[in-house]
Write an enzyme that holds these catalytic residues in place. Structure first.
Site, PDB file in Angstrom:
ATOM      1  N   GLY A 120       0.599  -1.356  -0.085  1.00 37.13           N
ATOM      2  CA  GLY A 120      -0.040   0.013  -0.285  1.00 37.13           C
ATOM      3  C   GLY A 120       0.524   1.426  -0.451  1.00 37.13           C
ATOM      4  O   GLY A 120       1.855   1.426   0.856  1.00 37.13           O
ATOM      5  N   SER A 121       0.597   2.335  -0.951  1.00 39.55           N
ATOM      6  CA  SER A 121       1.437   3.548  -1.173  1.00 39.55           C
ATOM      7  C   SER A 121       0.897   4.014  -1.982  1.00 39.55           C
ATOM      8  O   SER A 121      -0.377   4.189  -2.109  1.00 39.55           O
ATOM      9  CB  SER A 121       2.671   2.983  -0.956  1.00 39.55           C
ATOM     10  OG  SER A 121       3.681   4.529  -0.433  1.00 39.55           O
ATOM     11  N   ARG A 122       1.538   5.096  -2.766  1.00 44.67           N
ATOM     12  CA  ARG A 122       1.225   6.605  -3.897  1.00 44.67           C
ATOM     13  C   ARG A 122       2.375   6.283  -4.158  1.00 44.67           C
ATOM     14  O   ARG A 122       3.862   6.603  -4.210  1.00 44.67           O
ATOM     15  CB  ARG A 122       0.430   7.626  -3.244  1.00 44.67           C
ATOM     16  CG  ARG A 122       1.042   9.022  -3.277  1.00 44.67           C
ATOM     17  CD  ARG A 122       0.207  10.036  -2.574  1.00 44.67           C
ATOM     18  NE  ARG A 122       1.122  10.930  -2.791  1.00 44.67           N
ATOM     19  CZ  ARG A 122       0.829  12.268  -1.975  1.00 44.67           C
ATOM     20  NH1 ARG A 122       0.479  11.745  -0.653  1.00 44.67           N
ATOM     21  NH2 ARG A 122       1.558  13.453  -2.653  1.00 44.67           N
TER      22      ARG A 122
END
Length: 218
Positions: free
Chosen positions: A187-189
């Site tokens: 999970g991240s961006r």
């Protein structure tokens, strides 16, 4: 057939060993049937989560130097003109895509061209949507260049759960739009910094598909 990313092979093997061991130990050590079944269901659910996280679906990219494709799967959470302080040191159009743990986490090259810059930065693990995540979290910064767009920058940003960023981009390397550029675990961006005046094909809140969906064009 489901494909898995190479960055997940070791974790998947470990997850299978843990799952099989847990299921067998529950049968051996416990006597209450509903407790055994509950533990086994939880273990299987855990294994499925690991498998879906590292899936690597094949994507067909229509190569076009005049377009930018989404580098990752996820939701568009930022569209604004900002000062990019690390490389350009001037105004750019920022487009940020947030990846939840259920998204495919393969990073793909947003355009074809040459890698002009690639740098890793250690940092914090603020939640990925935090305003300071782009400058304070663990991250990599990569700049690509081609004759049509000139230079664009993308930044892989770790989040509260993402403890490892994998970046394959090497300076001077010629790369192809839509191909594997790396992976962010759990999970991240990703932030994209495009030239001012770039035409966007997305808006805030849109869900995008990495490697295939055109999000900007000349």
């Amino acid at each position: 057939m489901i494909r898995f990313h190479k960055e997940g092979y070791k974790i998947i093997v470990i997850a299978f060993i843990i799952a099989i061991t847990g299921i067998l130990m529950a049968e051996k050590l416990l006597e209450t049937n509903w407790i055994i079944k509950s533990i086994q269901v939880f273990i299987i659910f855990f294994l499925v989560v690991i498998l879906q996280f590292f899936r690597n679906p094949k994507r067909l990219t229509n190569l076009d130097e005049a377009t930018i494709v989404a580098p990752v799967d996820g939701k568009v959470v930022v569209i604004e003109e900002v000062e990019e302080p690390e490389y350009f040191k001037d105004k750019r159009l920022q487009v940020s895509i947030f990846m939840s743990p259920i998204n495919v986490h393969v990073t793909r090259y947003a355009m074809s061209g040459v890698v002009k810059y690639s740098k890793y930065h250690p940092g914090k693990y603020l939640v990925a949507w935090h305003p300071k995540a782009s400058t304070e979290n663990e991250r990599t910064t990569i700049v690509l260049e081609n004759a049509t767009f000139g230079e664009i920058l993308y930044r892989q940003i770790a989040g509260a759960l993402a403890k490892r960023i994998v970046n394959y981009a090497k300076e001077g390397e010629e790369i192809v739009q839509g191909t594997d550029a790396g992976f962010i675990k759990f999970g991240s961006r990703v932030d994209l910094f495009l030239p001012i005046g770039t035409t966007l094909n997305v808006k805030l809140g849109d869900k995008v598909k990495g490697g295939t969906q055109v999000i900007a064009q000349k």
